[in-house]
Design an enzyme around this catalytic site. Structure first.
Site, PDB file in Angstrom:
ATOM      1  CD  GLU A 276      -2.709  -1.556   0.026  1.00  0.00           C
ATOM      2  OE1 GLU A 276      -2.846  -0.464  -0.913  1.00  0.00           O
ATOM      3  OE2 GLU A 276      -3.266  -2.574  -0.294  1.00  0.00           O
ATOM      4  CG  ASP A 357       2.444  -6.937  -5.940  1.00  0.00           C
ATOM      5  OD1 ASP A 357       1.942  -6.491  -4.830  1.00  0.00           O
ATOM      6  OD2 ASP A 357       1.840  -7.749  -6.587  1.00  0.00           O
TER       7      ASP A 357
END
Ligand SMILES: [Zn+2]
Length: 410
Positions: A276, A357
């Site tokens: 995030e 990611d």
């Protein structure tokens, strides 16, 4: 001309419905295929059978709901239902602003009431059966009422404002409407977590403990302020877990579902959080907002142009042109364009997910993120084998297989 437009509207609706059904069909066919080696440790045999049943149940239910709304809208068009509602409204109110507002209000509530049985079935039968549902009948009613209040205030407010602008300046309507909607969406992007979320959920700052200590270490390394991390009571409605990033500038925040806590290890949660933070560091919210600017400008320009037309209302079976009938016809005529643009936004969104990611992997959380994502998929009985074409049109995230492969290679 009106006849031609009517035909085009019907063709668009049928084509859209057939495309969706075809994608769903491909997805169902794909779900029975053998799993790649990388995904075989996610479910045991028994759990995988349950996942397949959950997937098939949802597919059938999706088929039912989309066919139902397709038939309703088709009947409304063929039997001039929209013109009939328009006539009904015109008898009661004759105001350039309140006639359209009442028209859309009636359609909104009629549509909402028709969808309630489907919502109830989804929540209290399907989700309940598979052990996800935590919504009580009381909470269901409360959510519904709050949703209505919000639509009335926000949706109604913005609608009145837009129509009012149109009555003032039909020529420059597109520009002013665009400015107002842009301002509104900027405000919502920034304050969504402070204004809307608290109506439905409680958010608390991350409390003391092992998780906070571990997150502190990561926050120091990555230069992200801890005050921006909140835990939300997602367990109020479902056992499914999630996390998200929202807001811009000083209003940014990362929200972790409380349901993550009992499903994942501390390291896995930090890995999800790192993902995030990756969204924040790569400025994904800001980029999305900036892209939406030309997109909505084109939308309003086309809308402003269509609003001047006389034949659209006739295509829907009315004698006289009106703001609301034109807007309704526009929403259908515009849908092929929005399908293309939405698909493009999904392509971009999947690119952003890979970036986030990779950000987590860069900080050494790659393998923790992999196991965290596997757990998230397993606990929500996620589909491991979506069809590539279905993914292309509908997925905001890459598939689990794609993400794990990319993380391992980064
Ligand atoms: Zn993400």
């Amino acid at each position: 001309m009106a006849q031609l437009l009517f035909t085009i509207i019907i063709v668009i609706l049928i084509a859209d419905f057939m495309l969706e059904r075809y994608l769903a069909f491909l997805n169902i066919k794909q779900s029975g295929k053998e799993l790649p080696l990388l995904l075989r440790d996610i479910y045991d045999t028994e759990k995988y059978a349950k996942q397949q049943e959950y997937f098939r149940t949802n597919s059938r239910f999706g088929m039912l709901t989309s066919s139902f709304s397709f038939v309703i809208i088709l009947l409304m068009l063929i039997f001039n239902g929209f013109a009939w509602v328009d006539g009904l409204v015109q008898q009661q109110v004759q105001s350039p602003i309140w006639t359209p507002v009442l028209f859309f209000g009636i359609l909104y509530f009629a549509n909402d009431i028709l969808s309630i049985p489907f919502d109830l079935y989804d929540t209290f039968v399907i989700e309940q059966k598979f052990g996800f549902n935590k919504v009580t009948p009381k909470l269901f009613v409360l959510d519904k009422l709050k949703g209505y209040a919000m639509t009335l205030i926000l949706g109604g407010g913005i609608l009145v404002l837009i129509i009012w602008i149109y009555t003032l300046t039909p020529t420059y309507f597109w520009l002013w409407a665009w400015l107002v909607v842009t301002g509104f969406s900027l405000f919502m992007t920034m304050f969504y977590s402070q204004i809307i979320v608290p109506l439905f959920n409680k958010q608390t700052p991350l409390g003391e403990g092992e998780l906070r200590t571990e997150i502190e270490k990561f926050a120091l390394k990555s230069d992200f302020k801890l005050d921006n991390i909140f835990v939300i009571d997602g367990s109020k409605r479902s056992t499914k877990a999630n996390a998200y990033f929202s807001g811009l500038g000083s209003k940014k925040r990362i929200v972790l579902y409380d349901t993550l806590m009992d499903k994942m290890t501390v390291e896995e949660i930090v890995a999800v959080l790192a993902h995030e933070v990756g969204h924040y560091k790569h400025k994904h919210t800001l980029i999305n907002f900036l892209i939406s600017l030309p997109y909505t400008l084109v939308l309003f320009f086309a809308f402003g142009f269509i609003l001047q037309s006389d034949v659209l209302a006739q295509a829907l079976g009315a004698n006289e042109a009106s703001f609301h009938l034109n807007a309704l016809a526009f929403s259908i005529l515009y849908s092929p364009i929005s399908l293309v643009l939405d698909t493009a936004m999904h392509v971009l969104s999947r690119k952003f997910e890979y970036q986030a990611d990779a950000f987590a992997a860069k900080y050494g959380y790659g393998s923790q993120l992999e196991s965290g994502l596997k757990k998230l998929t397993a606990t929500s009985l996620g589909n491991l084998m979506p069809h590539p074409l279905y993914v292309f049109f509908h997925y905001s995230h890459p598939t689990l297989f794609q993400r794990i492969t990319a993380i391992s290679n980064s």
